[in-house]
Design a protein around this motif. Structure first.
Motif, PDB file in Angstrom:
ATOM      1  N   UNK A   9       0.813  -1.218   0.000  1.00 53.51           N
ATOM      2  CA  UNK A   9       0.000   0.000   0.000  1.00 53.51           C
ATOM      3  C   UNK A   9       0.852   1.277   0.000  1.00 53.51           C
ATOM      4  N   UNK A  10       2.122   1.157   0.410  1.00 54.53           N
ATOM      5  CA  UNK A  10       2.952   2.345   0.580  1.00 54.53           C
ATOM      6  C   UNK A  10       3.957   2.570  -0.554  1.00 54.53           C
ATOM      7  N   UNK A  11       4.228   1.566  -1.367  1.00 52.78           N
ATOM      8  CA  UNK A  11       5.279   1.681  -2.377  1.00 52.78           C
ATOM      9  C   UNK A  11       4.699   1.925  -3.762  1.00 52.78           C
ATOM     10  N   UNK A  12       5.368   2.776  -4.531  1.00 48.53           N
ATOM     11  CA  UNK A  12       5.011   3.009  -5.932  1.00 48.53           C
ATOM     12  C   UNK A  12       6.295   3.166  -6.739  1.00 48.53           C
ATOM     13  N   UNK A  13       6.211   2.933  -8.050  1.00 50.88           N
ATOM     14  CA  UNK A  13       7.354   3.162  -8.922  1.00 50.88           C
ATOM     15  C   UNK A  13       7.533   4.660  -9.097  1.00 50.88           C
ATOM     16  N   UNK A  14       8.743   5.138  -8.859  1.00 50.98           N
ATOM     17  CA  UNK A  14       8.997   6.583  -8.862  1.00 50.98           C
ATOM     18  C   UNK A  14       9.211   7.123 -10.274  1.00 50.98           C
ATOM     19  N   UNK A  15       9.939   6.389 -11.104  1.00 53.00           N
ATOM     20  CA  UNK A  15      10.125   6.831 -12.472  1.00 53.00           C
ATOM     21  C   UNK A  15      10.297   5.608 -13.364  1.00 53.00           C
TER      22      UNK A  15
END
Length: 261
Positions: A9-15
């Motif tokens: 729930x807390x992590x996403x791909x930044x670029x």
């Protein structure tokens, strides 16, 4: 909510890159405490691992995190990465260990590949003490001395099976306490808050060892030069740089000799 769900729930791909990024790369091993003969509240009062792993990353990645209720230890053995928090980047280079409070937004990305590192997500009520102790430091990164016991403790920590038994749980608690305590105490000695506070004569001694290590050394020479007792010089040098002058000089000579072997 378990840790795996909180992490997702807390992590996403930044670029975006040309590489397909696996969001779970940072949590290769999740720990289970179902077989412990203690309650969850009792377990949570102790330091314990949520996830950990020994990673060798040959591909670029860049992740952003929302605040997570845990802390992270990350020890780089080769290559480098970058952690950014509050707009400030911290370089995670070889032989550096990071202790980071994840209760804030941050990003983590690879820099020099391959990046080899050991990562631990940890929790427990006892973390509050270490969080407050480390909060006084301007940076969350610390360099490990060449023969530090921390290396062995980190290796032993990774050797604990993910299906945690009571003896393993007690060993985990002991190792985490040892790692964090040693890291904090060594940081007090090795990293003075303001370089301007270091006496000039100590800076000159260290500079001589760093650049003229092949020259003969005697504390008597510096005692006569600075009109300061050699015992005081030895004591003050150890307090500022973490080890006595002769040991520092010998390690510098050994380090240089290895480069030419």
């Amino acid at each position: 909510m378990n840790f795996a769900e909180m992490y997702q729930n807390c992590i996403t791909i930044r670029k975006h890159t040309s590489v397909v990024q696996n969001l779970n790369i940072l949590i290769p091993n999740l720990y289970s405490y179902e077989n412990l003969p203690i309650s969850e509240s009792e377990r949570c009062s102790f330091l314990h691992l949520l996830a950990a792993g020994n990673l060798f990353c040959e591909d670029l990645f860049s992740f952003s995190f929302q605040p997570m209720d845990c802390c992270m230890l990350l020890y780089t053995t080769a290559g480098s990465g970058t952690l950014t928090a509050n707009g400030r980047p911290f370089n995670l280079t070889t032989e550096q260990i990071l202790f980071f409070d994840c209760n804030q937004r941050f990003s983590l990305q690879s820099a020099i590949l391959p990046w080899s590192f050991k990562i631990f997500f940890l929790s427990g009520e006892q973390l509050h003490l270490f969080q407050s102790l480390f909060r006084a430091h301007t940076a969350p990164c610390f360099t490990l001395p060449e023969f530090s016991q921390l290396r062995r403790d980190i290796g032993d920590l990774l050797g604990i099976a993910t299906e945690v038994t009571l003896p393993a749980f007690l060993q985990m608690q002991q190792l985490l306490n040892s790692i964090l305590t040693t890291l904090y105490l060594s940081a007090q000695t090795d990293a003075p808050g303001n370089p301007a506070d270091i006496p000039t004569y100590l800076i000159e001694m260290k500079d001589t060892f760093d650049h003229h290590y092949a020259d003969p050394f005697s504390l008597d020479i510096y005692q006569d030069r600075y009109h300061i007792s050699k015992y005081r010089l030895c004591r003050e040098f150890s307090a500022q740089f973490g080890e006595p002058p002769l040991r520092y000089l010998n390690e510098k000579r050994l380090e240089t000799a290895k480069k030419y072997c």
